[in-house]
Motif scaffolding. Structure first.
Motif, PDB file in Angstrom:
ATOM      1  N   ASN A  67     -37.387  -1.152 -26.365  1.00 42.17           N
ATOM      2  CA  ASN A  67     -36.781  -0.459 -25.263  1.00 42.17           C
ATOM      3  C   ASN A  67     -36.214   0.596 -25.834  1.00 42.17           C
ATOM      4  O   ASN A  67     -35.746   0.859 -26.932  1.00 42.17           O
ATOM      5  CB  ASN A  67     -35.598  -1.308 -24.530  1.00 42.17           C
ATOM      6  CG  ASN A  67     -36.221  -2.464 -24.231  1.00 42.17           C
ATOM      7  OD1 ASN A  67     -37.223  -2.596 -23.347  1.00 42.17           O
ATOM      8  ND2 ASN A  67     -35.753  -3.730 -24.921  1.00 42.17           N
ATOM      9  N   LEU A  68     -36.196   1.711 -24.992  1.00 43.30           N
ATOM     10  CA  LEU A  68     -35.368   3.049 -25.335  1.00 43.30           C
ATOM     11  C   LEU A  68     -34.057   3.417 -24.633  1.00 43.30           C
ATOM     12  O   LEU A  68     -34.212   3.168 -23.296  1.00 43.30           O
ATOM     13  CB  LEU A  68     -36.419   4.399 -25.086  1.00 43.30           C
ATOM     14  CG  LEU A  68     -37.856   4.090 -25.907  1.00 43.30           C
ATOM     15  CD1 LEU A  68     -38.541   5.534 -25.527  1.00 43.30           C
ATOM     16  CD2 LEU A  68     -37.719   3.958 -27.420  1.00 43.30           C
ATOM     17  N   LEU A  69     -33.080   3.847 -25.113  1.00 44.99           N
ATOM     18  CA  LEU A  69     -31.862   4.115 -24.456  1.00 44.99           C
ATOM     19  C   LEU A  69     -31.396   5.633 -24.993  1.00 44.99           C
ATOM     20  O   LEU A  69     -31.393   5.706 -26.194  1.00 44.99           O
ATOM     21  CB  LEU A  69     -30.948   3.102 -25.059  1.00 44.99           C
ATOM     22  CG  LEU A  69     -29.361   3.121 -24.329  1.00 44.99           C
ATOM     23  CD1 LEU A  69     -29.469   3.047 -22.848  1.00 44.99           C
ATOM     24  CD2 LEU A  69     -28.612   1.963 -24.865  1.00 44.99           C
ATOM     25  N   ALA A  70     -31.320   6.411 -23.968  1.00 44.84           N
ATOM     26  CA  ALA A  70     -30.610   7.857 -24.270  1.00 44.84           C
ATOM     27  C   ALA A  70     -29.601   8.010 -23.526  1.00 44.84           C
ATOM     28  O   ALA A  70     -29.609   7.370 -22.244  1.00 44.84           O
ATOM     29  CB  ALA A  70     -31.643   8.924 -24.103  1.00 44.84           C
ATOM     30  N   THR A  71     -28.511   8.841 -23.676  1.00 45.80           N
ATOM     31  CA  THR A  71     -27.341   9.165 -22.811  1.00 45.80           C
ATOM     32  C   THR A  71     -26.748  10.358 -23.390  1.00 45.80           C
ATOM     33  O   THR A  71     -26.845  10.692 -24.416  1.00 45.80           O
ATOM     34  CB  THR A  71     -26.413   7.850 -22.818  1.00 45.80           C
ATOM     35  OG1 THR A  71     -25.675   8.109 -21.658  1.00 45.80           O
ATOM     36  CG2 THR A  71     -25.546   7.681 -24.219  1.00 45.80           C
ATOM     37  N   PHE A  72     -26.300  11.001 -22.182  1.00 45.73           N
ATOM     38  CA  PHE A  72     -25.410  12.234 -22.483  1.00 45.73           C
ATOM     39  C   PHE A  72     -24.203  12.283 -21.435  1.00 45.73           C
ATOM     40  O   PHE A  72     -24.208  11.705 -20.427  1.00 45.73           O
ATOM     41  CB  PHE A  72     -26.001  13.351 -22.668  1.00 45.73           C
ATOM     42  CG  PHE A  72     -26.673  13.797 -21.253  1.00 45.73           C
ATOM     43  CD1 PHE A  72     -25.747  14.606 -20.450  1.00 45.73           C
ATOM     44  CD2 PHE A  72     -27.849  13.755 -20.820  1.00 45.73           C
ATOM     45  CE1 PHE A  72     -26.012  15.171 -19.051  1.00 45.73           C
ATOM     46  CE2 PHE A  72     -28.443  14.271 -19.686  1.00 45.73           C
ATOM     47  CZ  PHE A  72     -27.504  14.838 -18.846  1.00 45.73           C
ATOM     48  N   ASP A  73     -22.983  12.617 -22.309  1.00 49.59           N
ATOM     49  CA  ASP A  73     -21.922  12.667 -21.278  1.00 49.59           C
ATOM     50  C   ASP A  73     -21.687  14.169 -21.003  1.00 49.59           C
ATOM     51  O   ASP A  73     -21.474  14.950 -22.130  1.00 49.59           O
ATOM     52  CB  ASP A  73     -20.663  12.151 -21.863  1.00 49.59           C
ATOM     53  CG  ASP A  73     -19.667  11.640 -21.125  1.00 49.59           C
ATOM     54  OD1 ASP A  73     -19.343  12.646 -20.325  1.00 49.59           O
ATOM     55  OD2 ASP A  73     -19.238  10.725 -21.122  1.00 49.59           O
ATOM     56  N   THR A  74     -21.254  14.793 -19.901  1.00 47.27           N
ATOM     57  CA  THR A  74     -21.151  16.128 -19.522  1.00 47.27           C
ATOM     58  C   THR A  74     -19.598  16.529 -20.109  1.00 47.27           C
ATOM     59  O   THR A  74     -19.246  17.554 -19.988  1.00 47.27           O
ATOM     60  CB  THR A  74     -21.003  16.539 -18.082  1.00 47.27           C
ATOM     61  OG1 THR A  74     -20.152  15.721 -17.189  1.00 47.27           O
ATOM     62  CG2 THR A  74     -22.333  16.010 -17.629  1.00 47.27           C
ATOM     63  N   GLN A  75     -18.774  15.479 -20.397  1.00 40.37           N
ATOM     64  CA  GLN A  75     -17.346  15.701 -20.777  1.00 40.37           C
ATOM     65  C   GLN A  75     -16.532  16.034 -19.527  1.00 40.37           C
ATOM     66  O   GLN A  75     -15.366  16.749 -19.704  1.00 40.37           O
ATOM     67  CB  GLN A  75     -17.408  16.777 -21.845  1.00 40.37           C
ATOM     68  CG  GLN A  75     -18.098  16.421 -23.370  1.00 40.37           C
ATOM     69  CD  GLN A  75     -17.749  15.201 -23.945  1.00 40.37           C
ATOM     70  OE1 GLN A  75     -16.601  14.960 -23.734  1.00 40.37           O
ATOM     71  NE2 GLN A  75     -18.748  14.639 -24.414  1.00 40.37           N
ATOM     72  N   ARG A  76     -17.145  15.970 -18.325  1.00 45.07           N
ATOM     73  CA  ARG A  76     -16.304  16.346 -17.311  1.00 45.07           C
ATOM     74  C   ARG A  76     -16.282  14.994 -16.271  1.00 45.07           C
ATOM     75  O   ARG A  76     -17.355  14.165 -16.249  1.00 45.07           O
ATOM     76  CB  ARG A  76     -17.192  17.219 -16.253  1.00 45.07           C
ATOM     77  CG  ARG A  76     -16.514  18.727 -16.699  1.00 45.07           C
ATOM     78  CD  ARG A  76     -17.122  19.731 -15.700  1.00 45.07           C
ATOM     79  NE  ARG A  76     -18.553  19.539 -16.165  1.00 45.07           N
ATOM     80  CZ  ARG A  76     -19.176  20.540 -16.989  1.00 45.07           C
ATOM     81  NH1 ARG A  76     -18.342  21.115 -17.727  1.00 45.07           N
ATOM     82  NH2 ARG A  76     -20.526  20.582 -17.276  1.00 45.07           N
ATOM     83  N   PRO A  77     -15.266  14.535 -15.741  1.00 51.57           N
ATOM     84  CA  PRO A  77     -15.222  13.297 -14.828  1.00 51.57           C
ATOM     85  C   PRO A  77     -16.153  13.225 -13.907  1.00 51.57           C
ATOM     86  O   PRO A  77     -16.306  14.308 -13.371  1.00 51.57           O
ATOM     87  CB  PRO A  77     -13.797  13.260 -14.585  1.00 51.57           C
ATOM     88  CG  PRO A  77     -13.135  14.536 -14.651  1.00 51.57           C
ATOM     89  CD  PRO A  77     -13.880  15.357 -15.745  1.00 51.57           C
ATOM     90  N   GLY A  78     -16.693  12.141 -13.708  1.00 46.87           N
ATOM     91  CA  GLY A  78     -17.674  12.087 -12.891  1.00 46.87           C
ATOM     92  C   GLY A  78     -18.506  10.775 -12.928  1.00 46.87           C
ATOM     93  O   GLY A  78     -18.257   9.878 -13.831  1.00 46.87           O
ATOM     94  N   PRO A  79     -19.225  10.362 -11.884  1.00 43.05           N
ATOM     95  CA  PRO A  79     -19.858   9.079 -11.761  1.00 43.05           C
ATOM     96  C   PRO A  79     -21.184   8.731 -13.093  1.00 43.05           C
ATOM     97  O   PRO A  79     -21.251  10.078 -13.745  1.00 43.05           O
ATOM     98  CB  PRO A  79     -20.553   8.989 -10.492  1.00 43.05           C
ATOM     99  CG  PRO A  79     -20.936  10.329 -10.280  1.00 43.05           C
ATOM    100  CD  PRO A  79     -19.848  11.159 -11.000  1.00 43.05           C
ATOM    101  N   HIS A  80     -21.439   7.535 -13.523  1.00 45.62           N
ATOM    102  CA  HIS A  80     -22.422   7.456 -14.376  1.00 45.62           C
ATOM    103  C   HIS A  80     -23.863   6.901 -13.594  1.00 45.62           C
ATOM    104  O   HIS A  80     -23.850   5.897 -12.974  1.00 45.62           O
ATOM    105  CB  HIS A  80     -21.848   6.187 -15.334  1.00 45.62           C
ATOM    106  CG  HIS A  80     -22.839   5.942 -16.439  1.00 45.62           C
ATOM    107  ND1 HIS A  80     -22.731   4.729 -17.320  1.00 45.62           N
ATOM    108  CD2 HIS A  80     -24.049   6.729 -16.840  1.00 45.62           C
ATOM    109  CE1 HIS A  80     -23.733   4.764 -18.214  1.00 45.62           C
ATOM    110  NE2 HIS A  80     -24.559   5.834 -17.909  1.00 45.62           N
TER     111      HIS A  80
END
Lengths: 425, 419
Positions: A67-80
Motif C-alpha cells: 500500500n502507498l501512503l503520501a501526505t502533505f500539510d499546507t501549514q494553514r488550518p483546514g480540513p483533512h
C-alpha cells in the motif's frame, strides 16, 4: 490572479497526452487479484510520485500486496481530505476472449482505452495520483491537509489494504472526508453502498461410480437445488432509513441509476441480490460427485442487516442436511451511507457540472468499495468515477475523455474542499 | 472336478499369501485416470509375467498408456478364451480417504486402495489365472490370451478401442472373461451404454453486485441440471426376456444384495449423473462461463439416436448453452446370451466352490467388454463387489478376491477343457 480552478484545468489540458500515457502504462502492468500480487503496479505508481518529487511510504503487511501512503500539510488550518484508490483488479479470465488485444493491452480504439481494470479502478486511482500531484504543486493556495492512499487487496476484502491502514494508521488515513474514484458514471455521485455477504457452501455426499445412481446422493445436484432455493433471499424487503428512502424515491435518482448503472439498477439498489460467483463440483464425468462448492455473493441493501440474512440462510439450509456454510466477508460490515446532501457532495456536483455539463445525483450503489471504511468510522466518503458498464467483462474499457473528466472533477472538487476559508478556487 | 482343476486349486492354495501380496503390490503402483499414465503399473505386470516365463507384447499408441497382450497355446487344439482387464483406475480425492489410497493396507479382512474393486482385484486375478493356467498348459486344450489395457476409465481411444481398431487379430477369440466388478453374487452378461455430454453456458458476465447487467452462467447451469432430469423419464422398450428376468423378485433381490439396493430397478431405466459442474472465476464476479459434464446411461432397448433429440430439445430452451458428446458416438447397450455356456460355467464353478449361485445381471456401468460383444464374441464379467467403486476407502474383501481368482482359474480351465 487566475483562479486555481482555471489553472488546474489548463494544466490537465496541457498534460493530456502525458496523462493518457500514464493510465495506459498502469493498465499494461498486470495486477490481477487473485492472485493479488501488485508489486509491479505499486512500483509503477511510486515511479510517478518520484518523478513529481513527492515523498511517500510503502506499507506492506503482505510483502506482495503493498500500500502507498503520501501526505502533505499546507501549514494553514483546514480540513483533512483523503484520496483513496486501489491497485488490484479483477482476474482477466480467458485471454482469448478479449477482443482488444488481451487483458493487459491498454489498446486505444475509437477513443476508448481497453484492458482489465481500466474502469475498476485504474482510471480512478490515476485520477487520485494526478489530483494529489497537481494540488501539491499549488499547495500555497490551499488550506488543511491532503492524503493519498493507494491500496492492494481491495478486490478480496481489504484486510491487507485499507482495512489494515484503518487498524494501524488510523490517524493518518481517516481524515475529515474521503474522495474515491471508483466507477460511478458521470450521472451519479455515490454516497452509500450495499454490503457484500459472502458465503461458501460445501455439499458433501458419499460419492460413487456415475452409473450407480442408487449408491449415493449427488453433491452437484444438491448444490444446484440449493442455488435455486437461495433465490428466496432476493425477496426479503428492506427497512430503509427515511433519508435514504426519500433519496431512492426521487425519480431523478432512479433515472440516474438506470442510466448510469444499467436498466434495472434503481430496483436492485433496494433489493437483496444473489450472485453465484463460483461453482465447482466433482472430479470426473462418470463419478457421482462427493463434493461441490458454491460461492455466493449476496448484496444487502441499506435496511437489511447481516443478522437478518443469516437467519434466512439458516432456514433454507434446514432442507439441506448435506450442506455446511462458511461466512467469509467481514462479519461486522453493513450497508453504509453518509449525508446525501453533504458539503463534498455539493462540491463534486459543481465541479462535474462545470466540466461535463452534467450535475450528478447522489446515489447508493450496488458494489462494495473501500469507502465503507470511512463511512463506518463516521467520516463522509464520496465516489465519483467513470462508467461501470463494462467492468469485469472481456471488453472492459474507459473512454479517454471520460478519464480526463474524472481527473478534472477530482482535482476541482479536492481543491474546493481545501480552499482557504472565505475563498473559493 | 477334473485332475487339472484339482491341481490348479492346490496351486492356488499354496500360493495364497503370494496372491494377496500381488494385489497389494499392484495397488501400491498408482495409475489414476485422469491423467491416465499407467506405465509403472504396466511394467509391474509385465515383469510378473516375465518371472513366470511368459513373454508379453506392449502396444503404446499413446506413450503413457501401454496395453499388454500375451498368449499361449494348450497342448491340443481347441477354443480360444480371452481374459481382459484394465490397468487404469479412478482418480482420488485424497482428503476423503481414511486409508492410504495407494497403500494396499489390509484391515479387518479387507484390502484398501484405489482400484481395489475397479478393477485391480480383477486385473490381479486374471494375471495370476493366466500364469497358473500357463503352468499347466501341456494338459489344456485351445488357446488363452491375456489382455491388460489402459485408458478404460475415460473410454479414451488408446486402450482396448485402439487394439480393436489396429490389432483386432490379437483381441478376438471365442469367448471373453473379464474381472470387472460384478459382485460375487452376480455374473454380468450385458451393460448399459453411457452418453457423456459437456455443456458450456456462456453469458456476458460482469460484476457480482450488478446482477441486472447480465445473465448468470452458473444460474443457467443450475436450471439446466434440473431440466436434464427429464432424460430419466424417457420410456424404454426392452426385449421381453430381459424385462421378465429383472422382474423376477428373487433375481432382483440378489442383484440388489450384490450390487447395492436399487440396482435392479435402474437396469432398465436411463440415469443421469452430473459428474462435474465448474463455473465462475471468483465469488464477486458475475460468471460468464459454466461447464457441466453429464453422464447419461442408456438401458438395453434404447439407442443414442433415441436420446439425442431429447437432450437437444431440453438444451434448446437455453440459448446460452452449447453442447457436445464426449463419449464414443456409435456405442450402444450390449448383451450376450444370458444362458450362454460361459455363464453356466461361471455359475456352476461358483456353486462348486461353495458359494451361492450368482444371478445374471446387466451392469449399470460400461466396460471394455462391449467391444467384444460388438464383434460378436460373447463376454462375461465376474469380479468384486462394486460397493466402494469410485468412492473413498475403496476396498475388496480378501476372501472375495481369492474366491474370484479361484473362479477365474477354474472357469477358464473348464471352458478350454483338458486333454
Amino acid at each position: 490572479m487566475t483562479p486555481l480552478a482555471d489553472i488546474l484545468l489548463a494544466a490537465i489540458n496541457d498534460r493530456r497526452a502525458e496523462l493518457i500515457t500514464l493510465l495506459q502504462g498502469f493498465v499494461r502492468t498486470p495486477t490481477a487479484n487473485p492472485p493479488g500480487e501488485t508489486r509491479r503496479g505499486a512500483a509503477y505508481l511510486e515511479a510517478f510520485l518520484r518523478r513529481c518529487g513527492l515523498a511517500y511510504r510503502v506499507i506492506a503487511p503482505m510483502p506482495d500486496m503493498p500500500n502507498l501512503l503520501a501526505t502533505f500539510d499546507t501549514q494553514r488550518p483546514g480540513p483533512h481530505l483523503v484520496l483513496n484508490g486501489h491497485i488490484d483488479v479483477f482476474p482477466p479470465g480467458r485471454d482469448e476472449r478479449w477482443r482488444h488485444g488481451g487483458p493487459w493491452s491498454g489498446t486505444i480504439e475509437n477513443g476508448r482505452l481497453y484492458g482489465r481494470g481500466t474502469a475498476d479502478m485504474k482510471c480512478g486511482t490515476i485520477a487520485s495520483f494526478v489530483t494529489y500531484a497537481l494540488l501539491h504543486e499549488h499547495r500555497d493556495q490551499l488550506a488543511g491537509r491532503l492524503t493519498l492512499t493507494a491500496v492492494s487487496d481491495e478486490e478480496t476484502g481489504g484486510k491487507w489494504g485499507t482495512g489494515y491502514l484503518f487498524e494501524n494508521h488510523r490517524d493518518e488515513v481517516a481524515g475529515d472526508c474521503c474522495l474515491n474514484g471508483e466507477p460511478s458514471s458521470a450521472h451519479t455521485v455515490r454516497y452509500g453502498e450495499k454490503t457484500p455477504h459472502w458465503l461458501i457452501f460445501r455439499v458433501k455426499t458419499r460419492g460413487a461410480h456415475g452409473a450407480y445412481v442408487h449408491m449415493s446422493a449427488s453433491a452437484n445436484k444438491i448444490a444446484t437445488r440449493l442455488m435455486a432455493a437461495l433465490e428466496d433471499l432476493t425477496d426479503i424487503r428492506p427497512e430503509m432509513p427515511q433519508a435514504v428512502a426519500r433519496n431512492l424515491a426521487d425519480p431523478a435518482v432512479r433515472k440516474a441509476l438506470d442510466d448510469g448503472l444499467g436498466e434495472g439498477a434503481a430496483g436492485l439498489v433496494q433489493k437483496v441480490s444473489l450472485n453465484i460467483g463460483m461453482i465447482d463440483g466433482g472430479l470426473k464425468t462418470n463419478m457421482i460427485p462427493s463434493e461441490c462448492k458454491l460461492e455466493a455473493d449476496i448484496r444487502l441493501p441499506v435496511g437489511v442487516t447481516k443478522q437478518r440474512i443469516r437467519a434466512e440462510v439458516t432456514r433454507i439450509l434446514k432442507d439441506f442436511p448435506e450442506v455446511s456454510v462458511e461466512e467469509i466477508s467481514h462479519p461486522h460490515d453493513e450497508a453504509n451511507w453518509c449525508d446525501p446532501e453533504g458539503h463534498m457532495l455539493q462540491l463534486i456536483q459543481e465541479a462535474a457540472h462545470r466540466v461535463s455539463g452534467v450535475r450528478p445525483v447522489p446515489v447508493i450503489t450496488l458494489a462494495a468499495t473501500d469507502a465503507r471504511f470511512w463511512r463506518q468510522s463516521g467520516v463522509p466518503a464520496y465516489i465519483y468515477g467513470c462508467s461501470p458498464d463494462l467492468m469485469g467483462t472481456y471488453d472492459e474499457a474507459v473512454g479517454v475523455d471520460e478519464f480526463l473528466n474524472v481527473v478534472r472533477v477530482h482535482a476541482l472538487a479536492a481543491a474546493a474542499f481545501l480552499a482557504p476559508e472565505g475563498k473559493g478556487i | 472336478m477334473s485332475p487339472v482343476e484339482q491341481d490348479l486349486l492346490a496351486r492356488l492354495e499354496a500360493a495364497r499369501e503370494r496372491s494377496i501380496g500381488f494385489l497389494r503390490d499392484l495397488l501400491r503402483v498408482p495409475s489414476p485416470n485422469p491423467p491416465g499414465d499407467t506405465r509403472a503399473a504396466a511394467t509391474f505386470l509385465q515383469r510378473a509375467l516375465q518371472e513366470a516365463g511368459l513373454n508379453s507384447e506392449i502396444f503404446s499408441p499413446h506413450p503413457e498408456m501401454p496395453n499388454i497382450v500375451a498368449r499361449f497355446d494348450g497342448a491340443h487344439p481347441g477354443r480360444h478364451l480371452v481374459l481382459n482387464g484394465h490397468i487404469d483406475v479412478f482418480p482420488v480425492a485424497e482428503h476423503e480417504w481414511t486409508r492410504a489410497p495407494w497403500g494396499g493396507e489390509i484391515v479387518d479382512g479387507r484390502i484398501y486402495g484405489r482400484g481395489a474393486c475397479d478393477m485391480k482385484c480383477g486385473l490381479a486375478s486374471i494375471t495370476l489365472a493366466f500364469m497358473h493356467l500357463h503352468a499347466v498348459r501341456d494338459r489344456l486344450k485351445g488357446r488363452l490370451t491375456y489382455t491388460a489395457v489402459s485408458d478404460e476409465e475415460t473410454f479414451g481411444p488408446w486402450g482396448a478401442r485402439w487394439m480393436f481398431e489396429n490389432r483386432r487379430d490379437l483381441m478376438m477369440g471365442d469367448c471373453l472373461l473379464s474381472g470387472e466388478p460384478s459382485s460375487p453374487l452376480c455374473v454380468r452378461f450385458g451393460e448399459k451404454s453411457p452418453i457423456w455430454i459437456a455443456i458450456v453456458v456462456r453469458t456476458r458476465g460482469g460484476h457480482g453486485a450488478y446482477t441486472h447487467m447480465s445473465k448468470s452462467a452458473t444460474k443457467i447451469a443450475g436450471a439446466i441440471v434440473a431440466a436434464l432430469e427429464k432424460v430419466t423419464e424417457v420410456p424404454v422398450r426392452a426385449p421381453d426376456n430381459l424385462v421378465a428376468m429383472f422382474r423376477d423378485p428373487d433375481i432382483a433381490a440378489q442383484v440388489d444384495e450384490g450390487c447395492g439396493a436399487g440396482h435392479a430397478g435402474y437396469i432398465s431405466k436411463p440415469t443421469l449423473n452430473i459428474g462435474r459442474v465448474m463455473g465462475g472465476l471468483k465469488m464477486n464476479v458475475l460468471p460468464n462461463e459454466c461447464r457441466i459434464e453429464a453422464d447419461i446411461r442408456l438401458p438395453i432397448g434404447m439407442t443414442r439416436n433415441d436420446m439425442r433429440p431429447i437432450i437437444a430439445e431440453i438444451l434448446s430452451r437455453f440459448p446460452e448453452a452449447t453442447w457436445e458428446e464426449l463419449s464414443p458416438p456409435h456405442d450402444a447397450p450390449s448383451w450376450s446370451d444370458p444362458d450362454g455356456e460361459m455363464m453356466q460355467i461361471l455359475q456352476d464353478t461358483v456353486v462348486g466352490l461353495g458359494r451361492r449361485r450368482p444371478v445374471p445381471v446387466i451392469t449399470l456401468g460400461a466396460t471394455d467388454t462391449r467391444l467384444w460383444r460388438y464383434n460378436a464374441v460373447p463376454a462375461y464379467v465376474y469380479g468384486a463387489s462394486p460397493e466402494t467403486m469410485a468412492a473413498a476407502d475403496e476396498n475388496v474383501l480378501v476372501e472375495d478376491y481369492l474366491h474370484i481368482l479361484r473362479t477365474h482359474v477354474l472357469a477358464a480351465a473348464r471352458y478350454l477343457g483338458s486333454a
